[in-house]
Design a protein around this motif. Structure first.
Motif, PDB file in Angstrom:
ATOM      1  N   ALA A 212       0.833  -1.209   0.000  1.00 27.83           N
ATOM      2  CA  ALA A 212       0.000   0.000   0.000  1.00 27.83           C
ATOM      3  C   ALA A 212       0.866   1.258   0.000  1.00 27.83           C
ATOM      4  O   ALA A 212       2.078   1.207   0.210  1.00 27.83           O
ATOM      5  CB  ALA A 212      -0.911  -0.004   1.226  1.00 27.83           C
ATOM      6  N   ALA A 213       0.233   2.376  -0.243  1.00 30.12           N
ATOM      7  CA  ALA A 213       0.922   3.662  -0.159  1.00 30.12           C
ATOM      8  C   ALA A 213       1.371   3.884   1.286  1.00 30.12           C
ATOM      9  O   ALA A 213       0.736   3.367   2.216  1.00 30.12           O
ATOM     10  CB  ALA A 213      -0.005   4.785  -0.602  1.00 30.12           C
ATOM     11  N   PRO A 214       2.471   4.633   1.510  1.00 30.96           N
ATOM     12  CA  PRO A 214       3.002   4.825   2.871  1.00 30.96           C
ATOM     13  C   PRO A 214       1.962   5.281   3.886  1.00 30.96           C
ATOM     14  O   PRO A 214       1.915   4.763   5.009  1.00 30.96           O
ATOM     15  CB  PRO A 214       4.090   5.887   2.666  1.00 30.96           C
ATOM     16  CG  PRO A 214       4.562   5.651   1.260  1.00 30.96           C
ATOM     17  CD  PRO A 214       3.328   5.284   0.498  1.00 30.96           C
ATOM     18  N   VAL A 247       3.780  -4.468  10.730  1.00 34.50           N
ATOM     19  CA  VAL A 247       3.225  -3.441  11.621  1.00 34.50           C
ATOM     20  C   VAL A 247       4.363  -2.797  12.416  1.00 34.50           C
ATOM     21  O   VAL A 247       4.452  -1.559  12.528  1.00 34.50           O
ATOM     22  CB  VAL A 247       2.184  -4.060  12.582  1.00 34.50           C
ATOM     23  CG1 VAL A 247       1.863  -3.073  13.723  1.00 34.50           C
ATOM     24  CG2 VAL A 247       0.918  -4.429  11.836  1.00 34.50           C
ATOM     25  N   LEU A 248       5.246  -3.624  12.964  1.00 29.93           N
ATOM     26  CA  LEU A 248       6.376  -3.109  13.736  1.00 29.93           C
ATOM     27  C   LEU A 248       7.325  -2.298  12.857  1.00 29.93           C
ATOM     28  O   LEU A 248       7.944  -1.330  13.314  1.00 29.93           O
ATOM     29  CB  LEU A 248       7.141  -4.275  14.387  1.00 29.93           C
ATOM     30  CG  LEU A 248       6.352  -5.085  15.421  1.00 29.93           C
ATOM     31  CD1 LEU A 248       7.167  -6.288  15.886  1.00 29.93           C
ATOM     32  CD2 LEU A 248       5.945  -4.214  16.604  1.00 29.93           C
ATOM     33  N   GLN A 249       7.427  -2.689  11.616  1.00 32.28           N
ATOM     34  CA  GLN A 249       8.289  -1.963  10.684  1.00 32.28           C
ATOM     35  C   GLN A 249       7.694  -0.625  10.296  1.00 32.28           C
ATOM     36  O   GLN A 249       8.425   0.337  10.016  1.00 32.28           O
ATOM     37  CB  GLN A 249       8.480  -2.813   9.426  1.00 32.28           C
ATOM     38  CG  GLN A 249       9.359  -2.190   8.361  1.00 32.28           C
ATOM     39  CD  GLN A 249       9.499  -3.103   7.153  1.00 32.28           C
ATOM     40  OE1 GLN A 249       9.704  -4.310   7.285  1.00 32.28           O
ATOM     41  NE2 GLN A 249       9.363  -2.537   5.973  1.00 32.28           N
ATOM     42  N   THR A 250       6.371  -0.537  10.332  1.00 31.17           N
ATOM     43  CA  THR A 250       5.679   0.683   9.903  1.00 31.17           C
ATOM     44  C   THR A 250       5.574   1.723  11.011  1.00 31.17           C
ATOM     45  O   THR A 250       5.731   2.920  10.772  1.00 31.17           O
ATOM     46  CB  THR A 250       4.261   0.332   9.403  1.00 31.17           C
ATOM     47  OG1 THR A 250       4.358  -0.606   8.326  1.00 31.17           O
ATOM     48  CG2 THR A 250       3.527   1.581   8.910  1.00 31.17           C
ATOM     49  N   LEU A 251       5.310   1.265  12.229  1.00 30.44           N
ATOM     50  CA  LEU A 251       5.133   2.191  13.351  1.00 30.44           C
ATOM     51  C   LEU A 251       6.464   2.810  13.782  1.00 30.44           C
ATOM     52  O   LEU A 251       7.526   2.226  13.573  1.00 30.44           O
ATOM     53  CB  LEU A 251       4.508   1.451  14.541  1.00 30.44           C
ATOM     54  CG  LEU A 251       3.093   0.899  14.325  1.00 30.44           C
ATOM     55  CD1 LEU A 251       2.662   0.074  15.523  1.00 30.44           C
ATOM     56  CD2 LEU A 251       2.108   2.030  14.061  1.00 30.44           C
ATOM     57  N   GLN A 252       6.384   3.967  14.395  1.00 31.53           N
ATOM     58  CA  GLN A 252       7.591   4.667  14.845  1.00 31.53           C
ATOM     59  C   GLN A 252       7.390   5.216  16.252  1.00 31.53           C
ATOM     60  O   GLN A 252       6.274   5.352  16.748  1.00 31.53           O
ATOM     61  CB  GLN A 252       7.935   5.814  13.886  1.00 31.53           C
ATOM     62  CG  GLN A 252       8.286   5.371  12.475  1.00 31.53           C
ATOM     63  CD  GLN A 252       8.640   6.542  11.571  1.00 31.53           C
ATOM     64  OE1 GLN A 252       8.570   7.705  11.974  1.00 31.53           O
ATOM     65  NE2 GLN A 252       9.024   6.241  10.343  1.00 31.53           N
TER      66      GLN A 252
END
Length: 291
Positions: A212-214, A247-252
């Motif tokens: 998906a888009a960022p 999910v872990l890679q996406t969240l900050q």
């Protein structure tokens, strides 16, 4: 009779089998549009329902010398798509049609899938018919399949949680238009609690997070985080565990810390699970590296 007559006009010399036709090809080096397997005229549908007959029809479609010859064979399937796509043998004939025929010649499949409300959704959930739906979406143009896609999107929540239907939904996300993909993302985000607590949903969430888009990835990851029970459930499911890694890679920052903390509280459960152990190893490595 009309079908047989139409097919006969396309041929002037017909062999008695696909093997004979292929042998003739080897001897002459080429074939004209008039070469075909005339023995199948009027027998395509009955043969398609049999194990050996299905293979014979598939071979004839593959070996047909022209688009017109293939269309003449496929014409005998008109009106039988609903039955054929559920048949363990005939569904392969439809798949072969989709593989070797022009998109515009496959309109009869699209039309029959659209003939009754809810039919394409039922097909998407069927062990054989789902393949016909998937290949149709892949081969035909967006304008041809717009109605089918609309019907699938209306039932996206149910399909995402279905043992078979989720595969069609994943393909739709990969092949759909930007607007269709956006609608699918919003549907998954808004229904994360009901979708996320089903084993098949792991594949859908993983597909969305993977391509998906960022900004869409962030929405989906946050939707998972809002439901700790979904996060933990997915972590212990096939494909769902890889969705959690995404999910872990996406969240900050604080959101990432919160997600890790929720999972670390259940390390015993994760380690005891074949799929959860993958997530557990990732968490241990992240702690060791201070990432």
């Amino acid at each position: 009779v009309r079908k047989a007559t139409r097919f006969s006009t396309l041929v002037s010399a017909c062999s008695t089998s696909t093997v004979d036709w292929q042998s003739g090809m080897e001897e002459s080096g080429e074939a004209s549009d008039s070469d075909c397997d005339g023995s199948l005229v009027g027998q395509v549908w009955p043969l398609s329902q049999q194990p050996r007959g299905s293979r014979q029809v598939q071979d004839a479609l593959e070996a047909a010398p022209s688009d017109a010859a293939r269309e003449a064979l496929a014409e005998e399937l008109h009106g039988y798509v609903t039955k054929a796509m559920r048949c363990p043998h005939a569904n392969h004939v439809l798949q072969k049609c989709i593989a070797v025929m022009r998109p515009e010649s496959l309109q009869f499949i699209v039309d029959e899938l659209s003939a009754r409300e809810g039919l394409v959704v039922q097909a998407a959930k069927h062990r054989y018919a789902c393949r016909v739906v998937q290949h149709t979406l892949s081969k035909c143009s967006a304008s041809q399949t717009a109605g089918l896609v609309e019907a699938l999107l209306r039932d996206a929540t149910a399909l995402a949680s279905h043992t078979i239907g989720h595969y069609v939904l994943e393909q739709l996300f990969e092949l759909g238009t930007e607007e269709q993909r956006y609608r699918l993302v919003r549907n998954v985000e808004r229904n994360m609690h009901s979708i996320g607590l089903s084993t098949p949903s792991g594949g859908v969430i993983r597909t969305v997070l993977g391509s998906a888009a960022p900004e869409d990835k962030i929405w989906i990851a946050r939707a998972v985080l809002q439901h700790p029970e979904v996060l933990l459930f997915l972590a212990t499911q096939p494909r769902g565990n890889h969705a959690v890694l995404l999910v872990l890679q996406t969240l900050q920052d604080s959101e990432l810390s919160r997600a890790r903390g929720l999972l670390l509280q259940h390390m015993d459960r994760l380690r005891s699970s074949k799929f959860g152990s993958v997530v557990a190893k990732h968490l241990v490595l992240a702690v060791e590296l201070g990432a």
